[in-house]
Each structure stands twice: as C-alpha cells, then as structure tokens.
Design a protein around this motif. Structure first.
Motif, PDB file in Angstrom:
ATOM      1  N   GLN A   9       0.841  -1.199   0.000  1.00  0.00           N
ATOM      2  CA  GLN A   9       0.000   0.000   0.000  1.00  0.00           C
ATOM      3  C   GLN A   9       0.876   1.249   0.000  1.00  0.00           C
ATOM      4  O   GLN A   9       1.969   1.256   0.580  1.00  0.00           O
ATOM      5  CB  GLN A   9      -0.920  -0.029   1.219  1.00  0.00           C
ATOM      6  CG  GLN A   9      -1.939  -1.155   1.124  1.00  0.00           C
ATOM      7  CD  GLN A   9      -2.772  -1.250   2.378  1.00  0.00           C
ATOM      8  OE1 GLN A   9      -3.663  -0.445   2.600  1.00  0.00           O
ATOM      9  NE2 GLN A   9      -2.483  -2.240   3.197  1.00  0.00           N
ATOM     10  N   ASP A  10       0.370   2.292  -0.646  1.00  0.00           N
ATOM     11  CA  ASP A  10       1.136   3.542  -0.758  1.00  0.00           C
ATOM     12  C   ASP A  10       1.595   4.049   0.612  1.00  0.00           C
ATOM     13  O   ASP A  10       2.703   4.569   0.746  1.00  0.00           O
ATOM     14  CB  ASP A  10       0.286   4.628  -1.432  1.00  0.00           C
ATOM     15  CG  ASP A  10       0.062   4.365  -2.919  1.00  0.00           C
ATOM     16  OD1 ASP A  10       0.798   3.540  -3.500  1.00  0.00           O
ATOM     17  OD2 ASP A  10      -0.866   4.976  -3.486  1.00  0.00           O
ATOM     18  N   PHE A  25      20.098  -2.723  -0.213  1.00  0.00           N
ATOM     19  CA  PHE A  25      19.482  -3.401  -1.354  1.00  0.00           C
ATOM     20  C   PHE A  25      19.275  -2.417  -2.502  1.00  0.00           C
ATOM     21  O   PHE A  25      19.009  -1.231  -2.269  1.00  0.00           O
ATOM     22  CB  PHE A  25      18.122  -4.005  -0.962  1.00  0.00           C
ATOM     23  CG  PHE A  25      18.252  -5.145   0.011  1.00  0.00           C
ATOM     24  CD1 PHE A  25      18.663  -6.386  -0.432  1.00  0.00           C
ATOM     25  CD2 PHE A  25      18.000  -4.956   1.368  1.00  0.00           C
ATOM     26  CE1 PHE A  25      18.812  -7.441   0.462  1.00  0.00           C
ATOM     27  CE2 PHE A  25      18.142  -6.001   2.268  1.00  0.00           C
ATOM     28  CZ  PHE A  25      18.547  -7.251   1.807  1.00  0.00           C
ATOM     29  N   GLY A  26      19.362  -2.926  -3.721  1.00  0.00           N
ATOM     30  CA  GLY A  26      18.975  -2.145  -4.899  1.00  0.00           C
ATOM     31  C   GLY A  26      17.465  -2.248  -5.056  1.00  0.00           C
ATOM     32  O   GLY A  26      16.921  -3.349  -5.037  1.00  0.00           O
ATOM     33  N   VAL A  27      16.809  -1.108  -5.202  1.00  0.00           N
ATOM     34  CA  VAL A  27      15.339  -1.088  -5.210  1.00  0.00           C
ATOM     35  C   VAL A  27      14.835  -0.179  -6.319  1.00  0.00           C
ATOM     36  O   VAL A  27      15.383   0.901  -6.537  1.00  0.00           O
ATOM     37  CB  VAL A  27      14.781  -0.517  -3.882  1.00  0.00           C
ATOM     38  CG1 VAL A  27      13.269  -0.658  -3.834  1.00  0.00           C
ATOM     39  CG2 VAL A  27      15.412  -1.153  -2.681  1.00  0.00           C
ATOM     40  N   THR A  28      13.779  -0.611  -6.995  1.00  0.00           N
ATOM     41  CA  THR A  28      13.037   0.267  -7.898  1.00  0.00           C
ATOM     42  C   THR A  28      11.587   0.299  -7.434  1.00  0.00           C
ATOM     43  O   THR A  28      11.013  -0.749  -7.119  1.00  0.00           O
ATOM     44  CB  THR A  28      13.102  -0.241  -9.354  1.00  0.00           C
ATOM     45  OG1 THR A  28      14.451  -0.213  -9.778  1.00  0.00           O
ATOM     46  CG2 THR A  28      12.281   0.643 -10.281  1.00  0.00           C
ATOM     47  N   LYS A  29      11.052   1.516  -7.379  1.00  0.00           N
ATOM     48  CA  LYS A  29       9.685   1.703  -6.888  1.00  0.00           C
ATOM     49  C   LYS A  29       8.811   2.156  -8.061  1.00  0.00           C
ATOM     50  O   LYS A  29       9.156   3.117  -8.758  1.00  0.00           O
ATOM     51  CB  LYS A  29       9.747   2.784  -5.800  1.00  0.00           C
ATOM     52  CG  LYS A  29       8.464   3.133  -5.144  1.00  0.00           C
ATOM     53  CD  LYS A  29       8.723   4.252  -4.129  1.00  0.00           C
ATOM     54  CE  LYS A  29       7.468   5.037  -3.895  1.00  0.00           C
ATOM     55  NZ  LYS A  29       7.681   6.255  -3.125  1.00  0.00           N
ATOM     56  N   LEU A  30       7.705   1.471  -8.253  1.00  0.00           N
ATOM     57  CA  LEU A  30       6.792   1.804  -9.355  1.00  0.00           C
ATOM     58  C   LEU A  30       5.436   2.218  -8.798  1.00  0.00           C
ATOM     59  O   LEU A  30       4.951   1.602  -7.840  1.00  0.00           O
ATOM     60  CB  LEU A  30       6.569   0.584 -10.258  1.00  0.00           C
ATOM     61  CG  LEU A  30       7.799  -0.117 -10.832  1.00  0.00           C
ATOM     62  CD1 LEU A  30       7.391  -1.414 -11.522  1.00  0.00           C
ATOM     63  CD2 LEU A  30       8.506   0.793 -11.815  1.00  0.00           C
ATOM     64  N   ALA A  31       4.845   3.241  -9.398  1.00  0.00           N
ATOM     65  CA  ALA A  31       3.476   3.617  -9.031  1.00  0.00           C
ATOM     66  C   ALA A  31       2.528   2.734  -9.837  1.00  0.00           C
ATOM     67  O   ALA A  31       2.564   2.746 -11.069  1.00  0.00           O
ATOM     68  CB  ALA A  31       3.245   5.086  -9.355  1.00  0.00           C
ATOM     69  N   THR A  32       1.711   1.944  -9.147  1.00  0.00           N
ATOM     70  CA  THR A  32       0.855   0.974  -9.829  1.00  0.00           C
ATOM     71  C   THR A  32      -0.598   1.125  -9.373  1.00  0.00           C
ATOM     72  O   THR A  32      -0.901   1.879  -8.440  1.00  0.00           O
ATOM     73  CB  THR A  32       1.370  -0.464  -9.581  1.00  0.00           C
ATOM     74  OG1 THR A  32       1.679  -0.628  -8.186  1.00  0.00           O
ATOM     75  CG2 THR A  32       2.640  -0.740 -10.370  1.00  0.00           C
ATOM     76  N   GLY A  40      -4.504   3.396  -6.313  1.00  0.00           N
ATOM     77  CA  GLY A  40      -3.045   3.369  -6.378  1.00  0.00           C
ATOM     78  C   GLY A  40      -2.445   2.438  -5.347  1.00  0.00           C
ATOM     79  O   GLY A  40      -2.930   2.344  -4.215  1.00  0.00           O
ATOM     80  N   ASN A  41      -1.412   1.719  -5.755  1.00  0.00           N
ATOM     81  CA  ASN A  41      -0.567   1.007  -4.793  1.00  0.00           C
ATOM     82  C   ASN A  41       0.865   1.136  -5.295  1.00  0.00           C
ATOM     83  O   ASN A  41       1.124   1.846  -6.268  1.00  0.00           O
ATOM     84  CB  ASN A  41      -1.045  -0.433  -4.551  1.00  0.00           C
ATOM     85  CG  ASN A  41      -1.200  -1.262  -5.794  1.00  0.00           C
ATOM     86  OD1 ASN A  41      -0.529  -1.020  -6.781  1.00  0.00           O
ATOM     87  ND2 ASN A  41      -2.100  -2.236  -5.753  1.00  0.00           N
ATOM     88  N   THR A  42       1.802   0.516  -4.605  1.00  0.00           N
ATOM     89  CA  THR A  42       3.213   0.668  -4.955  1.00  0.00           C
ATOM     90  C   THR A  42       3.828  -0.701  -5.166  1.00  0.00           C
ATOM     91  O   THR A  42       3.610  -1.607  -4.361  1.00  0.00           O
ATOM     92  CB  THR A  42       3.974   1.403  -3.822  1.00  0.00           C
ATOM     93  OG1 THR A  42       3.352   2.669  -3.600  1.00  0.00           O
ATOM     94  CG2 THR A  42       5.427   1.635  -4.180  1.00  0.00           C
ATOM     95  N   THR A  43       4.557  -0.834  -6.264  1.00  0.00           N
ATOM     96  CA  THR A  43       5.237  -2.106  -6.547  1.00  0.00           C
ATOM     97  C   THR A  43       6.745  -1.886  -6.458  1.00  0.00           C
ATOM     98  O   THR A  43       7.288  -0.960  -7.069  1.00  0.00           O
ATOM     99  CB  THR A  43       4.859  -2.620  -7.949  1.00  0.00           C
ATOM    100  OG1 THR A  43       3.444  -2.846  -7.971  1.00  0.00           O
ATOM    101  CG2 THR A  43       5.576  -3.922  -8.274  1.00  0.00           C
ATOM    102  N   PHE A  44       7.396  -2.737  -5.668  1.00  0.00           N
ATOM    103  CA  PHE A  44       8.850  -2.686  -5.528  1.00  0.00           C
ATOM    104  C   PHE A  44       9.482  -3.823  -6.308  1.00  0.00           C
ATOM    105  O   PHE A  44       8.987  -4.959  -6.283  1.00  0.00           O
ATOM    106  CB  PHE A  44       9.249  -2.839  -4.051  1.00  0.00           C
ATOM    107  CG  PHE A  44       8.974  -1.614  -3.231  1.00  0.00           C
ATOM    108  CD1 PHE A  44       9.891  -0.583  -3.173  1.00  0.00           C
ATOM    109  CD2 PHE A  44       7.786  -1.491  -2.521  1.00  0.00           C
ATOM    110  CE1 PHE A  44       9.639   0.561  -2.436  1.00  0.00           C
ATOM    111  CE2 PHE A  44       7.523  -0.352  -1.775  1.00  0.00           C
ATOM    112  CZ  PHE A  44       8.452   0.677  -1.733  1.00  0.00           C
TER     113      PHE A  44
END
Ligand code: 2BA
Length: 106
Positions: A9-10, A25-32, A40-44
């Motif tokens: 959850q956002d 950690f290497g992380v990419t955060k996407l708005a999904t 809206g939620n957030t995908t890592f």
C-alpha cells in the motif's frame, strides 16, 4: 539471483524503501494500480542474491500493514440496482519471488 516483486500500500512505501536502501538493497519503486479497487498502490522490484531473499521478505513483512477498506459494490437487480459497501482487507504485501537467469549492468 532472485527478483522480488512486492505490491504494497502507498502508505507503507516510504518507510519500506528507506529500510531497504539502508540495508544496502537495490530497489526500484513503481506507481501501480490494483485491478480490483482501481486504486493506487506501490510495486517494488528488488534484485538480490539468493542468500538475502529472506532478509528482504522480513523487511517487507515488518513494514506492510493489513488495512480494511469499504468498497462500494453495485448489485444489479432485474428492475433496480443498488450500491452497498463491502469491507475488503488489503495487504500487508503481495510478493512474487522469481529466479533470474542472467543479470547485467552495461
Ligand atoms: P487490488 O486488485 O486493488 O485488490 C485490493 C484488495 O481487494 C485485495 O488485497 C483483496 O483483499 C481484495 N480483492 C482483490 N480481488 C478481489 C476479488 N475478485 N473479490 C473480492 N476481493 C478482492 P490484496 O490481496 O492484499 O492485494 C493487494 C494488491 O496486490 C491488489 O490490489 C493487486 O494490485 C495486487 N495483487 C494481489 N494479488 C495479485 C496477483 N495474483 N497478481 C498480481 N497482482 C496482485
């Protein structure tokens, strides 16, 4: 190597990305957007060695709360239709762990 895809959850995303970055950690955060709630939620995306997967999962678990949400649902009858709210539990996190065949940074 594994790729961890985690949908959270956002509200939980800032603390979660902070902790993952702090722990190296290497992380990419996407708005999904979730298909069911259309919200809206957030995908890592986290790529990591196999040996650190459990560490990532425990960080995600620690920072992802379960919350309930009232969702308007439409019940279509024969003559009329009425909308009534239904309680849905969202989260903590939906997690996929994928094997990565090859990892390159060029
Ligand atoms: P949403 O699709 O917006 O779903 C939000 C919450 O609504 C879900 O929480 C679940 O409790 C409920 N829900 C979903 N589909 C439902 C249905 N057909 N009938 C009744 N209730 C339903 P979570 O399970 O915690 O999922 C949170 C978010 O994770 C989802 O947002 C979606 O973006 C993602 N997600 C969950 N399962 C997934 C899957 N198998 N593949 C891809 N993404 C998934």
């Amino acid at each position: 190597m594994k790729l961890i895809i985690a949908i959270v959850q956002d509200e939980d995303s800032s603390r979660l990305i902070g902790q993952l970055m702090n722990d190296g950690f290497g992380v990419t955060k996407l708005a999904t957007t979730g298909g069911f709630l259309q919200a809206g939620n957030t995908t890592f995306l986290v790529g990591t060695d196999d040996t650190r997967v459990d560490e990532v999962l425990s960080i995600i678990e620690k920072h992802s709360k379960k919350r309930t949400q009232m969702v308007p649902t439409t019940n279509y009858g024969t003559a009329n239709y009425a909308s009534f709210p239904v309680e849905v539990t969202v989260g903590g996190a939906t997690i996929f762990v994928l094997d990565i065949e090859r990892f390159e940074k060029v």
